[in-house]
Scaffold this motif. Structure first.
Motif, PDB file in Angstrom:
ATOM      1  N   UNK A  65      53.879  45.442  96.181  1.00  0.00           N
ATOM      2  CA  UNK A  65      54.397  45.993  94.927  1.00  0.00           C
ATOM      3  C   UNK A  65      55.472  45.038  94.440  1.00  0.00           C
ATOM      4  N   UNK A  66      55.239  44.448  93.278  1.00  0.00           N
ATOM      5  CA  UNK A  66      56.194  43.504  92.716  1.00  0.00           C
ATOM      6  C   UNK A  66      56.357  43.854  91.243  1.00  0.00           C
ATOM      7  N   UNK A  67      57.378  44.655  90.968  1.00  0.00           N
ATOM      8  CA  UNK A  67      57.535  45.245  89.645  1.00  0.00           C
ATOM      9  C   UNK A  67      57.557  44.201  88.530  1.00  0.00           C
ATOM     10  N   UNK A  68      58.395  43.190  88.652  1.00  0.00           N
ATOM     11  CA  UNK A  68      58.574  42.248  87.552  1.00  0.00           C
ATOM     12  C   UNK A  68      57.272  41.537  87.205  1.00  0.00           C
ATOM     13  N   UNK A  69      56.587  41.019  88.215  1.00  0.00           N
ATOM     14  CA  UNK A  69      55.352  40.286  87.955  1.00  0.00           C
ATOM     15  C   UNK A  69      54.257  41.208  87.421  1.00  0.00           C
ATOM     16  N   UNK A  70      54.140  42.386  88.011  1.00  0.00           N
ATOM     17  CA  UNK A  70      53.054  43.283  87.628  1.00  0.00           C
ATOM     18  C   UNK A  70      53.252  43.857  86.231  1.00  0.00           C
ATOM     19  N   UNK A  71      54.476  44.224  85.904  1.00  0.00           N
ATOM     20  CA  UNK A  71      54.749  44.745  84.563  1.00  0.00           C
ATOM     21  C   UNK A  71      54.485  43.660  83.522  1.00  0.00           C
ATOM     22  N   UNK A  72      54.839  42.424  83.834  1.00  0.00           N
ATOM     23  CA  UNK A  72      54.599  41.326  82.903  1.00  0.00           C
ATOM     24  C   UNK A  72      53.109  41.132  82.627  1.00  0.00           C
ATOM     25  N   UNK A  73      52.262  41.526  83.584  1.00  0.00           N
ATOM     26  CA  UNK A  73      50.818  41.385  83.416  1.00  0.00           C
ATOM     27  C   UNK A  73      50.159  42.622  82.806  1.00  0.00           C
ATOM     28  N   UNK A  74      50.958  43.662  82.533  1.00  0.00           N
ATOM     29  CA  UNK A  74      50.411  44.829  81.847  1.00  0.00           C
ATOM     30  C   UNK A  74      50.413  46.115  82.629  1.00  0.00           C
TER      31      UNK A  74
END
Length: 468
Positions: A34-43
């Motif tokens: 779980x990597x919030x910053x990277x995953x949120x940036x991808x949608x």
């Protein structure tokens, strides 16, 4: 093994498959599960998980589901392989839509609220993990679906009638899809529903819960604690204390601060706790009224002149602490109810010649346009923050608008006399200082894709409706 974080959509709206980079050697493997910053940036939605659960399945064939919960989930496998299937159990056109895939350490899935999920272990000792953004409440029941529902048509790798398959008695008793009550979406709450703005918001948010302060007292901690916030996703706070002159009195000051500062602060805390989107309405009175080229911008420092403006500025700062918030700053609001335009129209019809200040300059804001701007920002997922929202067009004085009302209603605009704000205030007590220049810059709002009507056009349409 995958070396690129990727997110792909599925046939179920909002259900996302996450392909996780896994780094391995002879010792085993490592991944950022779980990597919030990277995953949120991808949608991936920034769904703010509050709890992490683990499910251990001792034997191949252990099958769970199809369960539907009123929260979002992020599901991933710690060890083993799992066949996973989802059925959309939400109200709407996608009800009954299915998707399935196999999960191992390389794959995770984001499951939105209301989508039923089920899992079948394909190896012994399977462990999968899921993050959720709400806490389990004992005693509540949610929609469930039979694992063998024919309309879902899930192709279980291990047939459900196999001796390998283990299913709980509760899951065997789940209903078929035609007997399932779909999960309703979370609701919208409009506070201040009987006011000018609240009445304009209601038609754009059908099904919203409409309350006024006699039904939900925002200054009463017990009332706020008792409200079922977990059933809501959007709160539109159209309630405010707007008696700007009375706010300058001892009694009015306390009431004004409670309504315009303490209440929004309480809503901001609730919004943060329950992951709500909070919409709040502000005013040009947070500025002292300098003649700013292009109009006051959203990031201009506050400089309120009176108690009303000070309390609204404090409310703006409080609301900005909510992670999901919109502050719509407006001016000179006109809607259904008592307002300046209605007053001028009545005076014109009654043969009264008013005297109106001509040194306060700004734009009218019709509640229908303010409500439409609200709906646009919320429905398009515009970036959270503060937006100026008035009608467009040339800035005019109150006297200019009064003359326009007289003209548009068939009366002589020369009947409107003029005065200065200072002269008008003489002998009036209590009296709140007014900003002389209230024009707000609308670049940020128009950049979001919304353009309000010209104020003059909106004024003409409003007066025609009054005359019908």
């Amino acid at each position: 093994m995958s070396d690129e974080l990727r997110i792909e959509s599925t046939s179920v709206p909002g259900l996302l498959v996450v392909h996780l980079p896994v780094h391995g050697d002879e010792r085993g493997w490592f991944k950022e599960n779980w990597q919030r910053e990277k995953m949120v940036a991808l949608g991936l939605p920034d769904f703010a998980p509050v709890q992490n659960n683990m499910s251990f399945n001792a034997h191949r064939g252990a099958t769970r589901g199809i369960h539907t919960e009123p929260w979002d989930k992020f599901v991933s496998v710690a060890t083993g392989r799992v066949f996973a299937a989802w059925v959309d159990m939400r109200e709407g056109p996608s009800f009954g839509t299915t998707f399935w895939t196999e999960l191992d350490e390389h794959t995770a899935v984001f499951v939105p609220r209301g989508v039923g999920n089920s899992y079948q272990a394909l190896t012994d000792g399977t462990v999968y993990s899921y993050l959720v953004n709400d806490h389990y409440v004992p005693g509540r029941t949610y929609p469930a679906l039979h694992l063998a529902d024919p309309t879902a048509g899930i192709p279980w790798p291990i047939p459900l009638d196999s001796t390998e398959v283990e299913i709980s008695a509760k899951d065997r008793a789940n209903p078929l899809l035609d007997a399932v009550a779909p999960m309703a979406p979370k609701k919208t709450l409009i506070i201040g529903a009987r006011g000018q703005l609240g009445r304009a918001l209601a038609p754009l948010f059908p099904g919203a819960t409409l309350v006024d302060l006699d039904e939900l007292d925002l200054t009463a901690p017990a009332a706020l604690a008792a409200w079922p916030w977990r059933d809501y996703e959007l709160v539109l706070n159209a309630a405010a204390y707007t008696a700007v002159d009375q706010a300058e009195t001892t009694e009015g000051r306390a009431v004004c601060w409670a309504a315009n500062a303490a209440a929004p602060a309480a809503l901001a805390r609730i919004a943060a706790e329950h992951h709500l989107t909070l919409v709040h309405y502000s005013t040009d009175y947070v500025f002292e009224g300098s003649d700013v080229e292009g109009g006051h911008r959203e990031d201009e420092p506050f400089a309120p002149l009176g108690v009303y403006g000070q309390s609204k500025a404090a409310g703006d700062l409080a609301v900005a602490t909510a992670p999901r918030h919109y502050v719509l700053r407006t001016s000179w609001v006109i809607g259904e109810g008592h307002n300046f335009v209605r007053t001028m129209a009545k005076l014109a019809a009654d043969g009264v010649d008013p005297v109106v200040v001509d040194d306060q300059v700004g734009r009218l804001t019709f509640t229908s346009d303010l409500a439409a701007a609200t709906h646009h920002l919320v429905s398009t997922g515009a970036p959270f923050g503060t937006y100026n929202a008035t009608n467009t067009g040339a800035a005019r004085s109150w006297a200019d608008y009064a003359r326009s009302v007289f003209t548009l209603t068939g009366h002589d605009p020369a009947r409107v006399g003029t005065t200065s704000t200072a002269a008008y205030a003489e002998g009036r007590s209590p009296w709140a200082p007014r900003p002389l220049h209230s024009t707000l810059n609308l670049d940020k709002l128009t950049a979001s894709g919304f353009r309000p009507r010209d104020a003059d056009d909106a004024l003409g349409a409003y007066l025609r409706e009054l005359g019908d």
